[in-house]
Design a protein around this motif. Sequence first.
Motif, PDB file in Angstrom:
ATOM      1  N   ALA A 284       0.753   0.575   2.022  1.00 49.02           N
ATOM      2  CA  ALA A 284       2.005   0.307   1.306  1.00 49.02           C
ATOM      3  C   ALA A 284       3.051   1.385   1.553  1.00 49.02           C
ATOM      4  N   GLY A 285       3.217   1.767   2.825  1.00 45.10           N
ATOM      5  CA  GLY A 285       4.243   2.733   3.170  1.00 45.10           C
ATOM      6  C   GLY A 285       4.004   4.134   2.666  1.00 45.10           C
ATOM      7  N   SER A 286       2.756   4.543   2.591  1.00 45.11           N
ATOM      8  CA  SER A 286       2.386   5.898   2.148  1.00 45.11           C
ATOM      9  C   SER A 286       2.838   6.189   0.716  1.00 45.11           C
ATOM     10  N   THR A 287       2.913   5.144  -0.108  1.00 43.75           N
ATOM     11  CA  THR A 287       3.342   5.336  -1.497  1.00 43.75           C
ATOM     12  C   THR A 287       2.173   5.424  -2.469  1.00 43.75           C
ATOM     13  N   VAL A 288       0.962   5.130  -2.016  1.00 44.31           N
ATOM     14  CA  VAL A 288      -0.197   5.102  -2.912  1.00 44.31           C
ATOM     15  C   VAL A 288      -0.619   6.533  -3.266  1.00 44.31           C
ATOM     16  N   LYS A 289      -0.795   6.788  -4.562  1.00 40.38           N
ATOM     17  CA  LYS A 289      -1.169   8.119  -5.038  1.00 40.38           C
ATOM     18  C   LYS A 289      -2.393   8.037  -5.939  1.00 40.38           C
ATOM     19  N   PRO A 290      -3.047   9.169  -6.199  1.00 38.96           N
ATOM     20  CA  PRO A 290      -4.188   9.165  -7.116  1.00 38.96           C
ATOM     21  C   PRO A 290      -3.793   8.612  -8.482  1.00 38.96           C
ATOM     22  N   GLY A 291      -4.658   7.775  -9.034  1.00 34.66           N
ATOM     23  CA  GLY A 291      -4.380   7.152 -10.321  1.00 34.66           C
ATOM     24  C   GLY A 291      -3.779   5.772 -10.208  1.00 34.66           C
TER      25      GLY A 291
ATOM     26  N   TRP B 220      -8.414   9.665  -4.792  1.00 36.03           N
ATOM     27  CA  TRP B 220      -8.139  10.792  -3.893  1.00 36.03           C
ATOM     28  C   TRP B 220      -7.351  10.261  -2.707  1.00 36.03           C
ATOM     29  N   VAL B 221      -6.426  11.042  -2.184  1.00 34.37           N
ATOM     30  CA  VAL B 221      -5.724  10.648  -0.968  1.00 34.37           C
ATOM     31  C   VAL B 221      -5.670  11.817  -0.003  1.00 34.37           C
ATOM     32  N   ASN B 222      -5.636  11.472   1.284  1.00 39.61           N
ATOM     33  CA  ASN B 222      -5.509  12.456   2.360  1.00 39.61           C
ATOM     34  C   ASN B 222      -6.588  13.526   2.291  1.00 39.61           C
ATOM     35  N   THR B 223      -6.224  14.796   2.319  1.00 46.04           N
ATOM     36  CA  THR B 223      -7.223  15.871   2.377  1.00 46.04           C
ATOM     37  C   THR B 223      -7.400  16.535   1.022  1.00 46.04           C
ATOM     38  N   GLY B 224      -7.836  15.778   0.024  1.00 44.49           N
ATOM     39  CA  GLY B 224      -8.148  16.377  -1.263  1.00 44.49           C
ATOM     40  C   GLY B 224      -7.045  16.349  -2.277  1.00 44.49           C
ATOM     41  N   GLN B 225      -6.035  15.509  -2.110  1.00 41.06           N
ATOM     42  CA  GLN B 225      -4.953  15.444  -3.078  1.00 41.06           C
ATOM     43  C   GLN B 225      -5.352  14.554  -4.238  1.00 41.06           C
ATOM     44  N   THR B 226      -5.450  15.128  -5.434  1.00 36.87           N
ATOM     45  CA  THR B 226      -5.840  14.361  -6.619  1.00 36.87           C
ATOM     46  C   THR B 226      -4.766  14.372  -7.690  1.00 36.87           C
TER      47      THR B 226
ATOM     48  N   THR C  20       2.017  15.360  -6.863  1.00 37.36           N
ATOM     49  CA  THR C  20       2.217  15.966  -5.547  1.00 37.36           C
ATOM     50  C   THR C  20       3.080  15.055  -4.682  1.00 37.36           C
ATOM     51  N   PRO C  21       4.062  15.612  -3.944  1.00 37.63           N
ATOM     52  CA  PRO C  21       4.918  14.764  -3.107  1.00 37.63           C
ATOM     53  C   PRO C  21       4.103  14.034  -2.044  1.00 37.63           C
ATOM     54  N   GLY C  22       4.543  12.822  -1.732  1.00 39.62           N
ATOM     55  CA  GLY C  22       3.876  12.044  -0.688  1.00 39.62           C
ATOM     56  C   GLY C  22       2.652  11.326  -1.202  1.00 39.62           C
ATOM     57  N   GLY C  23       2.292  10.251  -0.491  1.00 31.63           N
ATOM     58  CA  GLY C  23       1.122   9.470  -0.860  1.00 31.63           C
ATOM     59  C   GLY C  23       0.127   9.415   0.275  1.00 31.63           C
ATOM     60  N   ALA C  24      -0.745   8.421   0.234  1.00 35.71           N
ATOM     61  CA  ALA C  24      -1.806   8.294   1.242  1.00 35.71           C
ATOM     62  C   ALA C  24      -1.214   7.976   2.610  1.00 35.71           C
TER      63      ALA C  24
ATOM     64  N   ARG D 189      -6.042  -3.937   4.491  1.00 37.17           N
ATOM     65  CA  ARG D 189      -4.664  -3.694   4.081  1.00 37.17           C
ATOM     66  C   ARG D 189      -4.658  -3.471   2.570  1.00 37.17           C
ATOM     67  N   ILE D 190      -3.794  -2.556   2.111  1.00 37.12           N
ATOM     68  CA  ILE D 190      -3.727  -2.197   0.704  1.00 37.12           C
ATOM     69  C   ILE D 190      -2.444  -2.740   0.088  1.00 37.12           C
ATOM     70  N   ALA D 191      -2.551  -3.373  -1.079  1.00 36.74           N
ATOM     71  CA  ALA D 191      -1.394  -3.825  -1.846  1.00 36.74           C
ATOM     72  C   ALA D 191      -1.338  -3.046  -3.152  1.00 36.74           C
ATOM     73  N   LEU D 192      -0.232  -2.337  -3.369  1.00 39.05           N
ATOM     74  CA  LEU D 192      -0.067  -1.513  -4.570  1.00 39.05           C
ATOM     75  C   LEU D 192       0.286  -2.409  -5.763  1.00 39.05           C
TER      76      LEU D 192
END
Length: 277
Positions: free
Chosen positions: A132-139, A169-175, A179-183, A209-212
């Motif tokens: 979803a355009g790197s918008t997905v975040k923890p939670g 969790w997204v990327n390298t340990g971002q919980t 934090t700016p940016g998403g997966a 494919r992921i749908a937010l």
Amino acid sequence: MAKKPGASGIILLAVILGLVTAYFIWRYLADVKRQSEANWQPVVIAVVDIKPRTTISSEMITLARFPQDHLASDAVTDRKQVEGKIALGRIRAKEQIRASDLVQKGQVPSLAYEIPPGKRAVAIGAGEVMAAGSTVKPGDHVDILATYHDPISRQETTQMILQNVTVLWVNTGQTDAATPGGANSSMTVAVTPEEVELLTAADRAGALRIALRPVQDQTIVSSPGITVRDFGSGKMIESASSPMEGRSTQVIISPPPSRTGRSITIVRGTQEQIMSP
């Protein structure tokens, strides 16, 4: 014949007996109080709700007395053992703070503390288009779609295989959702053990494919999926238009009845567009 005491003597005797009774009651209550206070223990409690992975300051905690039989097994009794530590999970106001709730500053809390009971954490790839355009975040909560070759229909099929899945969790340990940016490279989701098998098999068999999902949306949609053949079978898709229009638009995909060659006609409201592969 003995002389009976007068009214003044009876009153004096009553006063003396009353004072003696009051003294014994006072002694009894004082002993009960001392015994109660001896069984109460000061422990550290939270003054406010403390979010996970928050550094605990002195303003967030205080000391309160609890009966011995109401103490947590590892309740902390010294404020200095709490100040400056990091909360592993959420600690609610007025809750006793336990040693197992804390971790030293600089240590990385384990993701295992974030996994809900009965669930497992599994990682999947997450490119910009896929997630979803790197918008997905923890939670966040997402739906996971899989595109694969159906051996029964012998068609490319796309289907929602999991819905309302929690992202841990997204990327390298971002919980931290702040934090700016998403997966953009990977994400870890919480699913049941059976869903781990389903997700792994789907990832192996095709593309994910992921749908937010919107916040607070708990809706589960029943869908049989869609195949490439559905695009040429006159299947109707009704989608909500923008709030400005206040109505819905029907998108009808059907093959042209009189044209030769392979082409399809896409009708959007009153507009018609002919597409040739």
